[in-house]
Design a protein around this motif. Sequence first.
Motif, PDB file in Angstrom:
ATOM      1  N   ALA A  35       0.777  -1.219   0.196  1.00 60.92           N
ATOM      2  CA  ALA A  35       0.026   0.032  -0.014  1.00 60.92           C
ATOM      3  C   ALA A  35       0.612   1.328  -0.019  1.00 60.92           C
ATOM      4  O   ALA A  35       0.494   2.442   0.313  1.00 60.92           O
ATOM      5  N   ALA A  36       2.073   1.243  -0.292  1.00 55.55           N
ATOM      6  CA  ALA A  36       3.164   2.466  -0.306  1.00 55.55           C
ATOM      7  C   ALA A  36       2.844   2.993  -1.801  1.00 55.55           C
ATOM      8  O   ALA A  36       3.082   2.482  -2.748  1.00 55.55           O
ATOM      9  N   SER A  37       2.245   4.367  -1.983  1.00 53.79           N
ATOM     10  CA  SER A  37       2.233   4.907  -3.274  1.00 53.79           C
ATOM     11  C   SER A  37       3.261   4.775  -4.061  1.00 53.79           C
ATOM     12  O   SER A  37       3.127   4.734  -5.231  1.00 53.79           O
ATOM     13  N   GLU A  38       4.668   5.194  -3.517  1.00 56.23           N
ATOM     14  CA  GLU A  38       5.841   5.193  -4.355  1.00 56.23           C
ATOM     15  C   GLU A  38       5.932   3.688  -4.873  1.00 56.23           C
ATOM     16  O   GLU A  38       6.363   3.676  -6.147  1.00 56.23           O
ATOM     17  N   SER A  59      -6.188  -2.268  -3.820  1.00 54.51           N
ATOM     18  CA  SER A  59      -5.668  -1.579  -2.676  1.00 54.51           C
ATOM     19  C   SER A  59      -6.905  -1.134  -1.686  1.00 54.51           C
ATOM     20  O   SER A  59      -7.897  -0.756  -2.149  1.00 54.51           O
ATOM     21  N   SER A  60      -6.357  -1.078  -0.304  1.00 59.06           N
ATOM     22  CA  SER A  60      -7.333  -0.749   0.705  1.00 59.06           C
ATOM     23  C   SER A  60      -7.385   0.577   0.939  1.00 59.06           C
ATOM     24  O   SER A  60      -8.380   1.202   1.513  1.00 59.06           O
ATOM     25  N   ARG A  61      -6.292   1.174   0.284  1.00 60.03           N
ATOM     26  CA  ARG A  61      -6.220   2.788   0.497  1.00 60.03           C
ATOM     27  C   ARG A  61      -6.455   3.496  -0.655  1.00 60.03           C
ATOM     28  O   ARG A  61      -6.974   3.098  -1.691  1.00 60.03           O
ATOM     29  N   TYR A  62      -6.414   4.966  -0.548  1.00 54.89           N
ATOM     30  CA  TYR A  62      -6.905   5.674  -1.534  1.00 54.89           C
ATOM     31  C   TYR A  62      -5.886   5.681  -2.643  1.00 54.89           C
ATOM     32  O   TYR A  62      -4.709   6.033  -2.377  1.00 54.89           O
ATOM     33  N   LEU A  63      -6.312   5.472  -3.882  1.00 52.86           N
ATOM     34  CA  LEU A  63      -5.509   5.425  -5.050  1.00 52.86           C
ATOM     35  C   LEU A  63      -5.341   6.791  -5.815  1.00 52.86           C
ATOM     36  O   LEU A  63      -5.949   6.979  -6.738  1.00 52.86           O
ATOM     37  N   ASP A  64      -4.838   7.770  -5.006  1.00 58.24           N
ATOM     38  CA  ASP A  64      -4.941   9.201  -5.513  1.00 58.24           C
ATOM     39  C   ASP A  64      -3.360   9.811  -5.675  1.00 58.24           C
ATOM     40  O   ASP A  64      -3.390  10.973  -5.779  1.00 58.24           O
ATOM     41  N   ASP A  65      -2.564   9.136  -5.871  1.00 60.82           N
ATOM     42  CA  ASP A  65      -1.018   9.312  -6.095  1.00 60.82           C
ATOM     43  C   ASP A  65      -0.910   9.917  -7.439  1.00 60.82           C
ATOM     44  O   ASP A  65      -1.404   9.355  -8.260  1.00 60.82           O
ATOM     45  N   GLU A  66      -0.368  11.142  -7.622  1.00 61.66           N
ATOM     46  CA  GLU A  66      -0.054  11.849  -8.716  1.00 61.66           C
ATOM     47  C   GLU A  66       0.877  11.088  -9.738  1.00 61.66           C
ATOM     48  O   GLU A  66       0.379  10.914 -10.768  1.00 61.66           O
ATOM     49  N   ARG A  67       2.012  10.423  -8.998  1.00 63.71           N
ATOM     50  CA  ARG A  67       3.022   9.667  -9.988  1.00 63.71           C
ATOM     51  C   ARG A  67       2.307   8.329 -10.442  1.00 63.71           C
ATOM     52  O   ARG A  67       2.293   8.034 -11.400  1.00 63.71           O
ATOM     53  N   ILE A  84      -9.444  -1.563 -11.555  1.00 66.42           N
ATOM     54  CA  ILE A  84      -9.205  -1.237 -10.257  1.00 66.42           C
ATOM     55  C   ILE A  84     -10.300  -2.179  -9.378  1.00 66.42           C
ATOM     56  O   ILE A  84     -11.339  -2.130  -9.614  1.00 66.42           O
ATOM     57  N   VAL A  85      -9.559  -2.856  -8.423  1.00 67.36           N
ATOM     58  CA  VAL A  85     -10.144  -3.997  -7.392  1.00 67.36           C
ATOM     59  C   VAL A  85     -10.358  -3.006  -6.265  1.00 67.36           C
ATOM     60  O   VAL A  85      -9.191  -3.006  -5.311  1.00 67.36           O
ATOM     61  N   GLY A  86     -11.517  -2.289  -6.008  1.00 72.97           N
ATOM     62  CA  GLY A  86     -11.691  -1.368  -4.778  1.00 72.97           C
ATOM     63  C   GLY A  86     -12.124   0.046  -5.087  1.00 72.97           C
ATOM     64  O   GLY A  86     -12.455   0.332  -6.466  1.00 72.97           O
ATOM     65  N   HIS A  87     -12.479   0.897  -4.099  1.00 73.51           N
ATOM     66  CA  HIS A  87     -12.920   2.163  -4.495  1.00 73.51           C
ATOM     67  C   HIS A  87     -12.120   2.905  -5.471  1.00 73.51           C
ATOM     68  O   HIS A  87     -10.492   2.876  -5.140  1.00 73.51           O
ATOM     69  N   THR A  88     -12.404   3.739  -6.492  1.00 72.43           N
ATOM     70  CA  THR A  88     -11.462   4.827  -7.144  1.00 72.43           C
ATOM     71  C   THR A  88     -12.423   5.838  -7.709  1.00 72.43           C
ATOM     72  O   THR A  88     -13.494   5.661  -8.037  1.00 72.43           O
TER      73      THR A  88
END
Length: 269
Positions: A35-38, A59-67, A84-88
């Motif tokens: 779950a690390a965005s980088e 991912s259980s977290r927010y997929l909002d990383d710009e990169r 995407i499997v999960g909220h997006t």
Amino acid sequence: MADDLTTPSMGMVVAAMEHEARDAGAFVTVSSTMAASERQAETVRVLRSLRPRALVLTSSRYLDDERLSRELAAYEREGGRIVIVGHTDMTYDSINIDNHGAGRSMGAFVAETGHRRAVILTGGPDMRNMAERTDGFVEGLRAGGVDERDIRIIRCPVNRQGGFDAAQRLAAGGMAPGQAVLATNDALAIGALSAFREAGVKVPDDISVTGIDDIPLACDVTPRLTTVALPLAQWGVQAIRFALEKSDAPRRLILEGRLIVRDSTRRRP
């Protein structure tokens, strides 16, 4: 691409993906990002060079990383498909679980069975699926007559050890009879069951315990766990179908859970 391949629920999703892909003549390679965005963005960059037919991100977290968004856009321009499997909020095909609805149904059940005090074991607010389940618990409990003052939220690692440690602290601090402990996944609940048993707290005589997921172990623990069964295998199957099928517009699919009452809960007078 998944947060953590060691969790039982993700194992069920990935196994279903592999089975469905094999039947379609495709091959699945899985990468863990914790779950690390980088790391998510870097994994997509590396996978782009291998030119896979499709990418499925969970991912259980927010997929909002710009990169990450840039890497996905570049991969799509190169002809790849993304699911995407999960909220997006991204404009790709996605499959999600109604996490809020799963929590609400469990909260409503716990309230309906006479519980008037509840402890919720959950993860940090950055874990979107756990946050949605927590909000659902609270909504269902309050709708069933539980006062918000009597709902306690404890944040901890979302795994068996996190549930064990949290329940151990609860037992050491003393718990009023007839409470319910609502865990946002089965692993947390199973850890809590173990800690209560070690502390001499009887489930469900002294307190009730519930989970969400319905992993196979939920039927094998003692007492058997009351939970909300999520269609995890269907989640994985549909992700592969979306990945292998072309679509002119992004598709959105929401899957619902089903309450399963077992031995870890009992009605209160």
